[in-house]
Design a protein around this motif. Structure first.
Motif, mmCIF file in Angstrom:
data_model
loop_
_atom_site.group_PDB
_atom_site.id
_atom_site.type_symbol
_atom_site.label_atom_id
_atom_site.label_comp_id
_atom_site.label_asym_id
_atom_site.label_seq_id
_atom_site.Cartn_x
_atom_site.Cartn_y
_atom_site.Cartn_z
ATOM 1 N N GLU A 6 -9.646 3.859 -5.124
ATOM 2 C CA GLU A 6 -8.327 3.755 -5.739
ATOM 3 C C GLU A 6 -8.106 2.360 -6.324
ATOM 4 O OE1 GLU A 6 -8.561 4.716 -2.317
ATOM 5 O OE2 GLU A 6 -8.685 6.823 -2.910
ATOM 6 N N ARG A 7 -8.531 1.339 -5.562
ATOM 7 C CA ARG A 7 -8.354 -0.033 -6.044
ATOM 8 C C ARG A 7 -9.232 -0.300 -7.267
ATOM 9 N NH1 ARG A 7 -6.118 -3.829 -2.445
ATOM 10 N NH2 ARG A 7 -7.679 -5.398 -2.894
ATOM 11 N N GLU A 9 -10.151 1.956 -9.494
ATOM 12 C CA GLU A 9 -9.519 2.666 -10.620
ATOM 13 C C GLU A 9 -8.324 1.888 -11.147
ATOM 14 O OE1 GLU A 9 -10.669 5.214 -12.381
ATOM 15 O OE2 GLU A 9 -12.411 5.077 -11.061
ATOM 16 N N LEU A 10 -7.520 1.319 -10.229
ATOM 17 C CA LEU A 10 -6.379 0.516 -10.653
ATOM 18 C C LEU A 10 -6.859 -0.727 -11.402
ATOM 19 C CD1 LEU A 10 -3.315 0.120 -10.662
ATOM 20 C CD2 LEU A 10 -3.541 -1.032 -8.445
ATOM 21 N N LEU A 11 -7.937 -1.342 -10.913
ATOM 22 C CA LEU A 11 -8.522 -2.503 -11.593
ATOM 23 C C LEU A 11 -8.940 -2.133 -13.007
ATOM 24 C CD1 LEU A 11 -9.960 -5.351 -11.716
ATOM 25 C CD2 LEU A 11 -11.946 -4.184 -10.799
ATOM 26 N N LYS A 12 -9.654 -1.010 -13.153
ATOM 27 C CA LYS A 12 -10.115 -0.578 -14.480
ATOM 28 C C LYS A 12 -8.935 -0.339 -15.414
ATOM 29 C CE LYS A 12 -14.374 1.759 -13.051
ATOM 30 N NZ LYS A 12 -15.027 3.072 -12.957
ATOM 31 N N LYS A 13 -7.886 0.313 -14.889
ATOM 32 C CA LYS A 13 -6.724 0.632 -15.719
ATOM 33 C C LYS A 13 -6.023 -0.643 -16.167
ATOM 34 C CE LYS A 13 -2.406 3.307 -15.704
ATOM 35 N NZ LYS A 13 -1.856 2.454 -16.709
ATOM 36 N N ARG A 14 -5.778 -1.551 -15.221
ATOM 37 C CA ARG A 14 -5.074 -2.800 -15.560
ATOM 38 C C ARG A 14 -5.921 -3.691 -16.478
ATOM 39 N NH1 ARG A 14 -0.835 -0.420 -14.789
ATOM 40 N NH2 ARG A 14 0.160 -0.488 -12.756
ATOM 41 N N ASP A 17 -5.561 -2.340 -19.820
ATOM 42 C CA ASP A 17 -4.227 -2.611 -20.355
ATOM 43 C C ASP A 17 -4.096 -4.039 -20.863
ATOM 44 O OD1 ASP A 17 -3.501 -0.046 -19.726
ATOM 45 O OD2 ASP A 17 -2.454 -0.581 -17.868
ATOM 46 N N ILE A 24 -3.963 -9.041 -12.149
ATOM 47 C CA ILE A 24 -4.535 -7.889 -11.443
ATOM 48 C C ILE A 24 -4.685 -8.212 -9.957
ATOM 49 C CG2 ILE A 24 -6.555 -6.396 -11.238
ATOM 50 C CD1 ILE A 24 -6.950 -6.800 -14.292
ATOM 51 N N GLU A 27 -1.370 -7.999 -8.260
ATOM 52 C CA GLU A 27 -0.928 -6.613 -8.107
ATOM 53 C C GLU A 27 -1.712 -5.893 -7.004
ATOM 54 O OE1 GLU A 27 -0.557 -2.567 -10.768
ATOM 55 O OE2 GLU A 27 -0.444 -4.508 -11.780
ATOM 56 N N LEU A 28 -3.023 -6.129 -6.941
ATOM 57 C CA LEU A 28 -3.830 -5.474 -5.921
ATOM 58 C C LEU A 28 -3.544 -6.046 -4.534
ATOM 59 C CD1 LEU A 28 -7.302 -5.258 -7.696
ATOM 60 C CD2 LEU A 28 -5.796 -3.354 -7.144
#
Length: 180
Positions: A6-7, A9-14, A17, A24, A27-28
């Motif tokens: 999950e982390r 995927e969030l890294l890739k998305k941010r 962006d 990042i 946020e993480l």
């Protein structure tokens, strides 16, 4: 904290962006900016989307109606790099340095004295013999001077005079040399 799916995927998305590594990481939570950068490189994430506000804010706004001045083309410019601050990797163009003439090298005047070179091989070289090389070391004719040297010295008096020159003498010789 570890890198869960999950982390990541969030890294890739941010990252896609256009958020910075520091943003990042904040946020993480539980990771540093450098950890984010390392993970980005290990994942092979290359370029990312630039936000419209960041690219517009970097451009200088020119008032409408004023023509742009062409850049001067008198001298080619060499890029120079800042080494400090937030523009450390930004390229700024500085004028090309003017070529300076190479300093004239003045050959050393060797005063011929009663020079006795024995021309010995390395196997014949003994203590108190001059170790001044004569010729090309890759050739079979290569020898050493072999003349008598004072105890503790590597060279005979003649070759010592050539090898050991005070820095001031060399500097004065270069300065006083006539220009071409």
């Amino acid at each position: 904290m570890g890198w869960t799916d999950e982390r990541v995927e969030l890294l890739k998305k941010r990252w896609g962006d256009g958020l910075s590594a520091s943003q990042i990481a904040a946020e993480l939570g539980g990771v540093t900016r450098n950890a984010v950068i390392g993970k980005v490189h290990r994942l092979g994430l290359s370029g990312r989307a630039k936000s419209a506000t960041s690219s517009v804010s970097r451009m200088r706004a020119k008032p409408a109606g004023q023509p742009r001045r062409p850049a001067p083309t008198a001298a080619p410019r060499q890029p120079s790099f800042a080494t400090r601050g937030n523009a450390a990797l930004a390229v700024s163009h500085a004028p090309a340095p003017r070529p300076t003439p190479a300093p004239r090298i003045v050959p050393i005047e060797v005063v011929e004295t009663a020079l006795v070179c024995e021309r010995v091989t390395i196997m014949e070289l003994r203590e108190n013999m001059c170790r001044w090389p004569l010729g090309d070391p890759s050739q079979p004719e290569f020898r050493f001077c072999g003349g008598r040297s004072t105890p503790g010295a590597a060279y005979c008096p003649h070759h010592s005079q050539v090898a050991y020159q005070p820095a001031n003498d060399r500097r004065n010789r270069r300065i006083s040399a006539p220009a071409h």
